[in-house]
Design a protein around this motif. Sequence first.
Motif, PDB file in Angstrom:
ATOM      1  N   GLY A 158       0.790  -1.223   0.000  1.00  0.00           N
ATOM      2  CA  GLY A 158       0.000   0.000   0.000  1.00  0.00           C
ATOM      3  C   GLY A 158       0.821   1.271   0.000  1.00  0.00           C
ATOM      4  N   THR A 159       2.132   1.153  -0.300  1.00  0.00           N
ATOM      5  CA  THR A 159       3.001   2.337  -0.285  1.00  0.00           C
ATOM      6  C   THR A 159       3.306   2.865  -1.681  1.00  0.00           C
ATOM      7  OG1 THR A 159       4.935   0.861  -0.166  1.00  0.00           O
ATOM      8  CG2 THR A 159       4.078   1.755   1.915  1.00  0.00           C
ATOM      9  N   ILE A 160       3.003   2.077  -2.706  1.00  0.00           N
ATOM     10  CA  ILE A 160       3.218   2.504  -4.092  1.00  0.00           C
ATOM     11  C   ILE A 160       1.873   2.479  -4.809  1.00  0.00           C
ATOM     12  CG2 ILE A 160       4.245   1.830  -6.311  1.00  0.00           C
ATOM     13  CD1 ILE A 160       6.714   0.952  -4.800  1.00  0.00           C
ATOM     14  N   ARG A 161       1.616   3.505  -5.597  1.00  0.00           N
ATOM     15  CA  ARG A 161       0.318   3.661  -6.242  1.00  0.00           C
ATOM     16  C   ARG A 161      -0.041   2.446  -7.085  1.00  0.00           C
ATOM     17  NH1 ARG A 161       0.845   9.005  -9.672  1.00  0.00           N
ATOM     18  NH2 ARG A 161      -1.044   8.192 -10.694  1.00  0.00           N
ATOM     19  N   ALA A 162      -1.313   2.124  -7.100  1.00  0.00           N
ATOM     20  CA  ALA A 162      -1.786   0.893  -7.730  1.00  0.00           C
ATOM     21  C   ALA A 162      -1.601   0.886  -9.240  1.00  0.00           C
ATOM     22  CB  ALA A 162      -3.253   0.677  -7.374  1.00  0.00           C
ATOM     23  N   ASP A 163      -1.559   2.059  -9.869  1.00  0.00           N
ATOM     24  CA  ASP A 163      -1.463   2.104 -11.328  1.00  0.00           C
ATOM     25  C   ASP A 163      -0.026   2.224 -11.828  1.00  0.00           C
ATOM     26  OD1 ASP A 163      -0.995   4.676 -10.440  1.00  0.00           O
ATOM     27  OD2 ASP A 163      -2.233   5.644 -11.972  1.00  0.00           O
ATOM     28  N   ALA A 164       0.957   2.117 -10.923  1.00  0.00           N
ATOM     29  CA  ALA A 164       2.363   2.223 -11.334  1.00  0.00           C
ATOM     30  C   ALA A 164       2.749   1.014 -12.181  1.00  0.00           C
ATOM     31  CB  ALA A 164       3.256   2.317 -10.107  1.00  0.00           C
ATOM     32  N   GLU A 165       3.349   1.266 -13.334  1.00  0.00           N
ATOM     33  CA  GLU A 165       3.747   0.192 -14.236  1.00  0.00           C
ATOM     34  C   GLU A 165       5.248   0.243 -14.490  1.00  0.00           C
ATOM     35  OE1 GLU A 165       1.508   0.318 -17.811  1.00  0.00           O
ATOM     36  OE2 GLU A 165      -0.431   0.026 -16.821  1.00  0.00           O
ATOM     37  N   ALA A 166       5.834  -0.935 -14.635  1.00  0.00           N
ATOM     38  CA  ALA A 166       7.277  -1.021 -14.849  1.00  0.00           C
ATOM     39  C   ALA A 166       7.705  -0.283 -16.116  1.00  0.00           C
ATOM     40  CB  ALA A 166       7.702  -2.484 -14.919  1.00  0.00           C
ATOM     41  N   GLY A 167       6.906  -0.404 -17.184  1.00  0.00           N
ATOM     42  CA  GLY A 167       7.263   0.266 -18.439  1.00  0.00           C
ATOM     43  C   GLY A 167       7.373   1.768 -18.293  1.00  0.00           C
ATOM     44  N   ASP A 168       6.483   2.362 -17.493  1.00  0.00           N
ATOM     45  CA  ASP A 168       6.532   3.806 -17.268  1.00  0.00           C
ATOM     46  C   ASP A 168       7.815   4.198 -16.537  1.00  0.00           C
ATOM     47  OD1 ASP A 168       4.036   4.011 -18.438  1.00  0.00           O
ATOM     48  OD2 ASP A 168       2.983   3.873 -16.519  1.00  0.00           O
ATOM     49  N   VAL A 169       8.171   3.406 -15.525  1.00  0.00           N
ATOM     50  CA  VAL A 169       9.381   3.694 -14.748  1.00  0.00           C
ATOM     51  C   VAL A 169      10.616   3.597 -15.633  1.00  0.00           C
ATOM     52  CG1 VAL A 169      10.827   2.923 -12.826  1.00  0.00           C
ATOM     53  CG2 VAL A 169       8.340   2.964 -12.571  1.00  0.00           C
ATOM     54  N   ILE A 170      10.673   2.584 -16.494  1.00  0.00           N
ATOM     55  CA  ILE A 170      11.827   2.411 -17.380  1.00  0.00           C
ATOM     56  C   ILE A 170      11.971   3.593 -18.330  1.00  0.00           C
ATOM     57  CG2 ILE A 170      12.704   1.021 -19.297  1.00  0.00           C
ATOM     58  CD1 ILE A 170      11.732  -1.440 -17.787  1.00  0.00           C
ATOM     59  N   VAL A 171      10.847   4.080 -18.856  1.00  0.00           N
ATOM     60  CA  VAL A 171      10.900   5.259 -19.733  1.00  0.00           C
ATOM     61  C   VAL A 171      11.477   6.455 -18.985  1.00  0.00           C
ATOM     62  CG1 VAL A 171       9.494   6.971 -20.928  1.00  0.00           C
ATOM     63  CG2 VAL A 171       9.041   4.538 -21.269  1.00  0.00           C
ATOM     64  N   LEU A 172      11.045   6.648 -17.757  1.00  0.00           N
ATOM     65  CA  LEU A 172      11.485   7.815 -16.989  1.00  0.00           C
ATOM     66  C   LEU A 172      12.957   7.719 -16.587  1.00  0.00           C
ATOM     67  CD1 LEU A 172       8.294   8.241 -14.783  1.00  0.00           C
ATOM     68  CD2 LEU A 172       9.077   9.780 -16.589  1.00  0.00           C
TER      69      LEU A 172
END
Length: 204
Positions: A158-172
């Motif tokens: 419950g500490t990381i938002r539910a809609d966080a996706e690995a692909g988004d993080v890799i892009v950033l």
Amino acid sequence: MSASAIGGSANGSVDGGGPAQAGGPARADARRNRERILHAARELVREPGELKLNAVAKACGIGQGTLYRHFPTREGLLAEVYRREVDDLVTAAPSLLAAHPPLTALAAWFDRVAAYARVKRDVFAAVEAATWRDLAAHSLGPIGEAVELLLAAGRSAGTIRADAEAGDVIVLIGWLTRLNDAELDARGPRLLSILIDGLRASRP
């Protein structure tokens, strides 16, 4: 992703030796030499100009013949430097999760990403386009799995938002490779801190 054995000898030995390499001190010495070569190449690729294999051998204090038995080509050596960096980054994720809460583990993993970004930038600038495209294609999956492992743990806690996706993080985090060393030192920690805040679950 396991680091590939590049530069094996004609008899199939990874370390380039003959029968004496079957075990014991000779085998251990070959492994130490390989590690020293990779460490020296990782440091020297950051310097201006083309990486020279004789400079790597000199930095290691070994003969050029020993280096060539491990890595006959500059391209192969640099590819292995990158693969090793990916391995270290990927294996760090479960280790950090075992020692820290998910969000703290993710922040600590991001600290390692900054070092990885330097190596990726320098290696990709030094190898042929076909080589770096192949390296990038084969590293994306393992890195994505490491990111997802960290995100999934945080979502469950419950500490990381539910809609966080690995692909988004890799892009950033991919933008880090576009920064030079001075920019990475000055802006990298702040950018990663902003990313952590963006991934943090909102308080009810």
